[in-house]
Design an enzyme around this catalytic site. Structure first.
Site, PDB file in Angstrom:
ATOM      1  N   HIS A 268       0.861  -1.198   0.000  1.00  0.00           N
ATOM      2  CA  HIS A 268       0.000   0.000   0.000  1.00  0.00           C
ATOM      3  C   HIS A 268       0.897   1.247   0.000  1.00  0.00           C
ATOM      4  O   HIS A 268       1.708   1.402  -0.888  1.00  0.00           O
ATOM      5  CB  HIS A 268      -0.938  -0.098   1.212  1.00  0.00           C
ATOM      6  N   HIS A 307      -2.505  -2.220  -9.707  1.00  0.00           N
ATOM      7  CA  HIS A 307      -3.472  -1.562  -8.822  1.00  0.00           C
ATOM      8  C   HIS A 307      -4.756  -2.376  -8.834  1.00  0.00           C
ATOM      9  O   HIS A 307      -5.138  -2.932  -9.850  1.00  0.00           O
ATOM     10  CB  HIS A 307      -3.769  -0.135  -9.317  1.00  0.00           C
ATOM     11  N   ASP A 363       2.713   5.315  -6.682  1.00  0.00           N
ATOM     12  CA  ASP A 363       3.957   5.166  -5.912  1.00  0.00           C
ATOM     13  C   ASP A 363       5.192   5.036  -6.782  1.00  0.00           C
ATOM     14  O   ASP A 363       6.312   5.099  -6.269  1.00  0.00           O
ATOM     15  CB  ASP A 363       3.840   3.937  -4.999  1.00  0.00           C
TER      16      ASP A 363
HETATM   17  C1  SDX Z   1      -1.494   2.180  -3.366  1.00  0.00           C
HETATM   18  O1  SDX Z   1      -6.206   0.844  -3.317  1.00  0.00           O
HETATM   19  C2  SDX Z   1      -5.715   2.005  -3.502  1.00  0.00           C
HETATM   20  O2  SDX Z   1      -6.385   2.899  -3.961  1.00  0.00           O
HETATM   21  C3  SDX Z   1      -4.274   2.189  -3.055  1.00  0.00           C
HETATM   22  C4  SDX Z   1      -3.618   3.501  -3.453  1.00  0.00           C
HETATM   23  C5  SDX Z   1      -4.241   4.660  -2.719  1.00  0.00           C
HETATM   24  O3  SDX Z   1      -4.172   5.786  -3.230  1.00  0.00           O
HETATM   25  O4  SDX Z   1      -4.677   4.447  -1.551  1.00  0.00           O
HETATM   26  O5  SDX Z   1      -3.752   3.712  -4.852  1.00  0.00           O
HETATM   27  C6  SDX Z   1      -2.137   3.496  -3.076  1.00  0.00           C
HETATM   28  O6  SDX Z   1      -1.440   1.349  -2.501  1.00  0.00           O
HETATM   29  C7  SDX Z   1      -0.974   1.915  -4.757  1.00  0.00           C
HETATM   30  C8  SDX Z   1      -0.442   0.443  -4.930  1.00  0.00           C
HETATM   31  C9  SDX Z   1       0.995   0.415  -4.388  1.00  0.00           C
HETATM   32  N1  SDX Z   1       1.471  -0.978  -4.295  1.00  0.00           N
HETATM   33  C10 SDX Z   1       2.437  -1.431  -5.124  1.00  0.00           C
HETATM   34  O7  SDX Z   1       2.913  -0.788  -6.060  1.00  0.00           O
HETATM   35  C11 SDX Z   1       2.913  -2.839  -4.790  1.00  0.00           C
HETATM   36  C12 SDX Z   1       3.032  -3.657  -6.090  1.00  0.00           C
HETATM   37  N2  SDX Z   1       1.679  -3.867  -6.595  1.00  0.00           N
HETATM   38  C13 SDX Z   1       1.060  -5.159  -6.270  1.00  0.00           C
HETATM   39  O8  SDX Z   1       1.358  -5.649  -4.986  1.00  0.00           O
HETATM   40  C14 SDX Z   1      -0.428  -5.174  -6.655  1.00  0.00           C
HETATM   41  O9  SDX Z   1      -0.521  -4.686  -7.936  1.00  0.00           O
HETATM   42  C15 SDX Z   1      -1.435  -4.468  -5.778  1.00  0.00           C
HETATM   43  C16 SDX Z   1      -1.353  -4.897  -4.353  1.00  0.00           C
HETATM   44  C17 SDX Z   1      -1.282  -2.994  -5.870  1.00  0.00           C
HETATM   45  C18 SDX Z   1      -2.830  -4.851  -6.309  1.00  0.00           C
HETATM   46  O10 SDX Z   1      -2.918  -6.210  -6.190  1.00  0.00           O
HETATM   47  P1  SDX Z   1      -4.292  -7.028  -6.504  1.00  0.00           P
HETATM   48  O11 SDX Z   1      -5.323  -6.137  -7.085  1.00  0.00           O
HETATM   49  O12 SDX Z   1      -4.635  -7.819  -5.298  1.00  0.00           O
HETATM   50  O13 SDX Z   1      -3.827  -7.957  -7.669  1.00  0.00           O
HETATM   51  P2  SDX Z   1      -3.051  -9.314  -7.447  1.00  0.00           P
HETATM   52  O14 SDX Z   1      -1.982  -9.148  -6.398  1.00  0.00           O
HETATM   53  O15 SDX Z   1      -4.049 -10.388  -7.258  1.00  0.00           O
HETATM   54  O16 SDX Z   1      -2.310  -9.469  -8.835  1.00  0.00           O
HETATM   55  C19 SDX Z   1      -3.021  -9.911  -9.987  1.00  0.00           C
HETATM   56  C20 SDX Z   1      -1.951 -10.513 -10.875  1.00  0.00           C
HETATM   57  C21 SDX Z   1      -1.127 -11.593 -10.178  1.00  0.00           C
HETATM   58  O17 SDX Z   1      -0.617 -12.469 -11.188  1.00  0.00           O
HETATM   59  P3  SDX Z   1      -1.396 -13.909 -11.421  1.00  0.00           P
HETATM   60  O18 SDX Z   1      -1.233 -14.660 -10.100  1.00  0.00           O
HETATM   61  O19 SDX Z   1      -2.828 -13.565 -11.745  1.00  0.00           O
HETATM   62  O20 SDX Z   1      -0.627 -14.526 -12.574  1.00  0.00           O
HETATM   63  O21 SDX Z   1      -1.007  -9.510 -11.272  1.00  0.00           O
HETATM   64  C22 SDX Z   1       0.285  -9.824 -10.729  1.00  0.00           C
HETATM   65  C23 SDX Z   1       0.057 -10.837  -9.613  1.00  0.00           C
HETATM   66  O22 SDX Z   1       1.202 -11.682  -9.481  1.00  0.00           O
HETATM   67  N3  SDX Z   1       0.814  -8.591 -10.197  1.00  0.00           N
HETATM   68  C24 SDX Z   1       2.082  -8.206 -10.279  1.00  0.00           C
HETATM   69  C25 SDX Z   1       2.132  -6.944  -9.673  1.00  0.00           C
HETATM   70  N4  SDX Z   1       0.910  -6.596  -9.239  1.00  0.00           N
HETATM   71  C26 SDX Z   1       0.091  -7.621  -9.551  1.00  0.00           C
HETATM   72  N5  SDX Z   1       3.160  -8.832 -10.792  1.00  0.00           N
HETATM   73  C27 SDX Z   1       4.319  -8.138 -10.710  1.00  0.00           C
HETATM   74  N6  SDX Z   1       4.453  -6.921 -10.173  1.00  0.00           N
HETATM   75  C28 SDX Z   1       3.391  -6.290  -9.640  1.00  0.00           C
HETATM   76  N7  SDX Z   1       3.516  -5.091  -9.099  1.00  0.00           N
END
Ligand code: SDX
Length: 429
Positions: A268, A307, A363
Site C-alpha cells: 500500500h 493496482h 507510488d
Molecule cells: C497504493 O487501493 C488504492 O487505492 C491504493 C492507493 C491509494 O491511493 O490508496 O492507490 C495506493 O497502494 C498503490 C499500490 C501500491 N502498491 C504497489 O505498487 C505494490 C506492487 N503492486 C502489487 O502488490 C499489486 O498490484 C497491488 C497490491 C497494488 C494490487 O494487487 P491485486 O489487485 O490484489 O492484484 P493481485 O496481487 O491479485 O495481482 C493480480 C496478478 C497476479 O498475477 P497472477 O497470479 O494472476 O498470474 O497480477 C500480478 C500478480 O502476481 N501482479 C504483479 C504486480 N501486481 C500484480 N506482478 C508483478 N508486479 C506487480 N507489481
C-alpha cells in the site's frame, strides 16, 4: 420495462427469489432468505479482500479504473493538481465544495493555528531509537493524541469532530517533521504561521540557524501537488481500516492510527519506499531486463506497478511524472529516474504486464521525486500519510453520519473441527 430486480433460482430446492438491484448492486442481506431448510442461516457472499463488495455509499471520490479517471467531489484530479492548493483540496474532500475566499481564509486560519503539538509528545518521540522507522513514530504519536483530547470521543458532535479535524490536518506535518528531526539528532523546529502548509512543513524539516526559513518555491509547489494527488482514493486498504475502526465509534485519532498502520504496508503506502529499494537493487539500466525476467517468473513484484482498481495508467502517476521534471530542474535529475523510465518502457510493451494490466501507480514516481528532494527512503510513506489524513477524515465523517452503517463485523465460513472433548495432558500425543 424490465424490473430492477434479479431473479435467483436455487437449484437445490427449485425455489426462485426476486432481489432488488440498486446502484448496480444487490444487498447481501437479501440472500439470507435463500435456504434449503427453514433453520438454515441462509446464503452469504464469500469475498476475501472485498474484491467485489461495496462496503459503503460515498460521494467523495470517483475512480474509473479502466478509463484511468480520478475525481474528488466531481473535479478531475489533473485540474485540481494544476489549479488548486492542497488546503483547498482538503476542504473540498471534507466538505464537498471548493471553498470561497472567506471559507478558505477561515479554514487556513484554523489549520495554521493548530499546528503545535503538546510538549509531552516530544518525550514519547524521544523514547524511540534514533533509527526508528518514522512511520512507527507517526502511528504512535497519532494514537497518543487521543489521550490529549479526550473530548474527541464525542464523535456524534459535529463541533467536536470539526475541532479534531483542524487538529489532525494541522498536526500531521509537525508529527512528521519532528520524527524526521529525531532520526537526524536535530532539535525540533516549531511551526512558522507565516508560511503555507507545505512551506511550513519544509521549515520544520530543514530550518537550521537562519532567523527565518524561506522554502524553495519549486519544492513547496511540488509538495503541494503531491499532497493533492494523495488526498483520497475511495475505499483503499487504509481507508477501509479507518472506516472499520471508526465504526466502533472510537475517537478519530485512534481510528487514524489504524489507517496509517495499514498504509505503512509495502503493498500500500509503503510501496513508494519499496520502489526506491527495488531501483537501488537493480542498480543500473543494463540490469533491467534481468529484473523484468525475475518479475515474470514471480520471483519479484514490480513495486509501483499494478493496482486493484486502475487497469490503466494511474492518472496520478502521469501528473507526478510531470512534477518530477520541475523538481529535477532544481535538484538535478535523480539517477534512479533512468532505471525507472527503462522499467516503464519495457513493462508497457511486454505482454506479461499488458496481459496483467500492470501500469505505473501513484507510488512509482513519487519516491524518485522525494529522494531528489532529499527525503530519506523510509520517510516516503509518512509523506503519503500527511495528505491522506484529509481523505481518512472525510470518509470517517461520512461513516459516522451514514444511517446505513453499523459496527463492522464480517461473517466467516467455519471449516474448523466439530465439537470434541478436552484431552488431559497424559493422553495427548
Ligand atoms: C497504493 O487501493 C488504492 O487505492 C491504493 C492507493 C491509494 O491511493 O490508496 O492507490 C495506493 O497502494 C498503490 C499500490 C501500491 N502498491 C504497489 O505498487 C505494490 C506492487 N503492486 C502489487 O502488490 C499489486 O498490484 C497491488 C497490491 C497494488 C494490487 O494487487 P491485486 O489487485 O490484489 O492484484 P493481485 O496481487 O491479485 O495481482 C493480480 C496478478 C497476479 O498475477 P497472477 O497470479 O494472476 O498470474 O497480477 C500480478 C500478480 O502476481 N501482479 C504483479 C504486480 N501486481 C500484480 N506482478 C508483478 N508486479 C506487480 N507489481
Amino acid at each position: 420495462m424490465p424490473s430492477n430486480t434479479l431473479t435467483i433460482t436455487d437449484n437445490r430446492t427449485g425455489k426462485s427469489y426476486e432481489v432488488p438491484v440498486e446502484n448496480e448492486t444487490i444487498r447481501a442481506q437479501d440472500l439470507r432468505q435463500i435456504k434449503v431448510n427453514p433453520q438454515d442461516f441462509g446464503l452469504m457472499t464469500y469475498d476475501p479482500a472485498f474484491m467485489n463488495t461495496a462496503s459503503c455509499k460515498s460521494t467523495i471520490t470517483y475512480i474509473d479504473g479502466d478509463a484511468g479517471i480520478l475525481r474528488y467531489r466531481g473535479y478531475p484530479i489533473d485540474q485540481l493538481a494544476e489549479k488548486a492548493t492542497y488546503l483547498e483540496v482538503a476542504y473540498l474532500v471534507l466538505y464537498g465544495e471548493l471553498p470561497n475566499k472567506a471559507q478558505l481564509a477561515d479554514w487556513t486560519y484554523n489549520v495554521t493555528h493548530h499546528t503545535f503539538l503538546h510538549e509531552s509528545t516530544k518525550h514519547l518521540m524521544e523514547a524511540f531509537r534514533y533509527d526508528a522507522h518514522p512511520m512507527s513514530m507517526f502511528i504512535s504519536v497519532v494514537a497518543a493524541l487521543s489521550s490529549f483530547y479526550p473530548e474527541a470521543k464525542q464523535v456524534k458532535d459535529p463541533d467536536v469532530r470539526q475541532k479534531q479535524i483542524y487538529r489532525l490536518i494541522a498536526k500531521v506535518p509537525t508529527i512528521a517533521a519532528f520524527s524526521y528531526r529525531h532520526t537526524r539528532g536535530l532539535p525540533y523546529v516549531y511551526p512558522d504561521n507565516d508560511l503555507s502548509y507545505p512551506g511550513n512543513f519544509l521549515n520544520m524539516l530543514d530550518k537550521m540557524t537562519q532567523a527565518k526559513y524561506e522554502p524553495d518555491p519549486v519544492k513547496e509547489h511540488a509538495l503541494d501537488v503531491l499532497f493533492i494527488l494523495h488526498a483520497d482514493h475511495e475505499q483503499n486498504c487504509g481507508t477501509n481500516a479507518m472506516r472499520a475502526i471508526g465504526s466502533s465509534m472510537v475517537d478519530p485519532y485512534s481510528a487514524m492510527a489504524g489507517a496509517a498502520a495499514a498504509l505503512y504496508g509495502p503493498l500500500h503506502g509503503g510501496a513508494n519506499e519499496e520502489v526506491l529499494k527495488m531501483l537501488t537493487e537493480i542498480g543500473h539500466v543494463k540490469n533491467v531486463p534481468a529484473f523484468i525476467d525475475r518479475v515474470k517468473k514471480k520471483e519479484k513484484l514490480l513495486m509501483g506497478f499494478g493496482h486493484r482498481v486502475y487497469k490503466n495508467y494511474d492518472p496520478r502517476a502521469k501528473i507526478i511524472k510531470k512534477t518530477a521534471d520541475e523538481v529535477f530542474k532544481v535538484t538535478g535529475v535523480n539517477p534512479m529516474l533512468e532505471i525507472a523510465l527503462e522499467l516503464e518502457r519495457i513493462a508497457l510493451q511486454d505482454d506479461y504486464f499488458v496481459s496483467h494490466k500492470l501500469y505505473p501507480n501513484v507510488d512509482f514516481y513519487s519516491g524518485i521525486i522525494y529522494q531528489a528532494m532529499g527525503f530519506p527512503v523510509e520517510f516516503f510513506p509518512v509523506l503519503f500519510a500527511i495528505p491522506r489524513t484529509s481523505g481518512w477524515l472525510a470518509q470517517w465523517v461520512e461513516l459516522v453520519n451514514d444511517p446505513d452503517q453499523k459496527i463492522a463485523r464480517p461473517r466467516q465460513i467455519y471449516l474448523g473441527a466439530d465439537q470434541r472433548d478436552f484431552v488431559p495432558m497424559d493422553q495427548r500425543k
